[in-house]
Motif scaffolding. Sequence first.
Motif, PDB file in Angstrom:
ATOM      1  N   ARG A  27       0.832  -1.420  -0.171  1.00  0.00           N
ATOM      2  CA  ARG A  27       0.519   0.019   0.285  1.00  0.00           C
ATOM      3  C   ARG A  27       1.059   1.431  -0.131  1.00  0.00           C
ATOM      4  O   ARG A  27       0.902   1.964  -0.915  1.00  0.00           O
ATOM      5  N   GLU A  28       1.874   1.071   0.678  1.00  0.00           N
ATOM      6  CA  GLU A  28       3.123   2.043   0.454  1.00  0.00           C
ATOM      7  C   GLU A  28       3.883   2.334  -0.254  1.00  0.00           C
ATOM      8  O   GLU A  28       3.471   3.586  -1.138  1.00  0.00           O
ATOM      9  N   MET A  29       3.752   1.496  -1.377  1.00  0.00           N
ATOM     10  CA  MET A  29       4.345   1.511  -2.801  1.00  0.00           C
ATOM     11  C   MET A  29       3.821   2.051  -3.405  1.00  0.00           C
ATOM     12  O   MET A  29       3.524   3.494  -4.356  1.00  0.00           O
ATOM     13  N   ARG A  30       2.675   1.680  -3.837  1.00  0.00           N
ATOM     14  CA  ARG A  30       0.971   2.205  -3.754  1.00  0.00           C
ATOM     15  C   ARG A  30       0.928   3.422  -4.289  1.00  0.00           C
ATOM     16  O   ARG A  30       0.767   4.536  -5.594  1.00  0.00           O
ATOM     17  N   SER A  31       1.102   4.213  -3.116  1.00  0.00           N
ATOM     18  CA  SER A  31       0.636   5.618  -2.421  1.00  0.00           C
ATOM     19  C   SER A  31       2.038   6.555  -3.160  1.00  0.00           C
ATOM     20  O   SER A  31       1.583   7.492  -3.671  1.00  0.00           O
ATOM     21  N   ARG A  32       3.010   5.666  -3.811  1.00  0.00           N
ATOM     22  CA  ARG A  32       4.257   6.390  -3.853  1.00  0.00           C
ATOM     23  C   ARG A  32       4.630   6.137  -6.308  1.00  0.00           C
ATOM     24  O   ARG A  32       5.374   6.456  -6.020  1.00  0.00           O
ATOM     25  N   GLY A  33       3.422   5.488  -5.994  1.00  0.00           N
ATOM     26  CA  GLY A  33       3.494   5.668  -7.832  1.00  0.00           C
ATOM     27  C   GLY A  33       4.134   4.383  -8.242  1.00  0.00           C
ATOM     28  O   GLY A  33       4.932   4.625  -9.022  1.00  0.00           O
ATOM     29  N   GLY A  83      -9.314  -4.408  -5.180  1.00  0.00           N
ATOM     30  CA  GLY A  83      -9.164  -5.860  -4.618  1.00  0.00           C
ATOM     31  C   GLY A  83      -9.183  -6.230  -3.315  1.00  0.00           C
ATOM     32  O   GLY A  83      -9.571  -7.087  -2.692  1.00  0.00           O
ATOM     33  N   TRP A  84     -10.568  -5.310  -2.536  1.00  0.00           N
ATOM     34  CA  TRP A  84     -10.406  -5.207  -1.206  1.00  0.00           C
ATOM     35  C   TRP A  84      -9.692  -4.944  -0.265  1.00  0.00           C
ATOM     36  O   TRP A  84      -9.288  -5.695   0.507  1.00  0.00           O
ATOM     37  N   VAL A  85      -8.083  -4.974  -0.804  1.00  0.00           N
ATOM     38  CA  VAL A  85      -6.928  -5.048  -0.528  1.00  0.00           C
ATOM     39  C   VAL A  85      -5.994  -4.161  -0.151  1.00  0.00           C
ATOM     40  O   VAL A  85      -5.358  -3.404   0.702  1.00  0.00           O
ATOM     41  N   LEU A  86      -6.298  -3.145  -1.430  1.00  0.00           N
ATOM     42  CA  LEU A  86      -5.313  -1.758  -1.874  1.00  0.00           C
ATOM     43  C   LEU A  86      -5.923  -0.434  -1.240  1.00  0.00           C
ATOM     44  O   LEU A  86      -6.969  -0.709  -1.771  1.00  0.00           O
ATOM     45  N   MET A  87      -5.398   0.445  -1.895  1.00  0.00           N
ATOM     46  CA  MET A  87      -5.931   1.844  -2.188  1.00  0.00           C
ATOM     47  C   MET A  87      -6.601   2.358  -0.880  1.00  0.00           C
ATOM     48  O   MET A  87      -6.419   2.083   0.416  1.00  0.00           O
ATOM     49  N   SER A  88      -7.280   3.305  -0.684  1.00  0.00           N
ATOM     50  CA  SER A  88      -7.970   4.094   0.007  1.00  0.00           C
ATOM     51  C   SER A  88      -9.018   4.947  -0.614  1.00  0.00           C
ATOM     52  O   SER A  88      -9.139   5.594  -1.113  1.00  0.00           O
ATOM     53  N   GLU A  89      -9.162   5.779   0.622  1.00  0.00           N
ATOM     54  CA  GLU A  89     -10.229   7.023   0.197  1.00  0.00           C
ATOM     55  C   GLU A  89      -9.592   8.499  -0.571  1.00  0.00           C
ATOM     56  O   GLU A  89     -10.341   8.703  -0.725  1.00  0.00           O
TER      57      GLU A  89
END
Length: 321
Positions: A27-33, A83-89
């Motif tokens: 999730r942290e990696m996803r937020s940093r692209g 996927g019910w696992v990643l990302m946020s509002e």
Amino acid sequence: MVRGSSHTTRSGRAFIDIEKVGATKYREMRSRGETTLPGPVFLKSAITLSIPSRDAQREIPCRMFKPKDGPVNGTFLHIHGGGWVLMSEKFQDPHLRDLANDNGLAVISVGYRLAPEDPFPKGPEDCYDVAQWLVDHAEAKLGAPLSFIGGESAGGHLALLTVFNLLETRPQFCLKGIISNFAATDLSFLPTAKYFSKPLVLTPKHMEEYIKAFLPGKTAEQRKDPLVSPFYKDLTGLKLPPALFNCGTYDCLLDDTMMMATKWQMSGNVAIIKLYPGAPHGFNAFPPDEVPASKEFREVVNKFCQDILGKATGQYQDSRI
């Protein structure tokens, strides 16, 4: 528990093995692209708020955008994918800001609990709680009643479940529209979800791992419970809101979209199906000025919302997109 494949995408970024790095790190990696999809853009104009949960002394984080100019004509509940696992509002600020400004909507994205830390039914319950609160309080608190519910992928799945929940918990309430974007509707897998062979954003292998995290220990038959898979909901006799179903043709959830929309129509309700040739799963996450399908997606969603809001003021045209 949840993993990605190791091949490289056209963007040159390899899929990250989520099982190895762990959901929190991913999730942290996803937020940093640092994953296969573009990183999120966080806007300072977003308004943070909390909505009461059914659980004592717990609130649900939400993020809101209101129109920059003009009145609020309605409230839109957005449910993010991942996927019910990643990302946020917080992950779709530019799109939600534009949705608010283009249509005169108060747009609220819900930060529902994620698997594997919080598996089913906790994430859906957060969406139900926020939707019920909006039915009861949106007009007084935000300036306009709840009008639309929508989401992408897992968020589209949760949007459908939330609409069905409101039919039971708020039977006198009439939602104006739902927007289901490449939603997972049968978590036991329809044919394209099972046999999709293109190495694009979402594959059957990814789907299975996400679902295992969301529904630990559930068999394929248990996944067909209508409380889990909206495709199995009996729609006979239900008065459902007009629905817009968006999906790319290179998406493993194409059957999920087509079959759910067809059931909607078979029950005597309005469902508009919009397909995007050659578009993969999650195509709307790419910049609209760079990806034509992403631009068209925004135009289609705006037209749907504006047509529905026009109907409420006596200006509705029941057009097909």
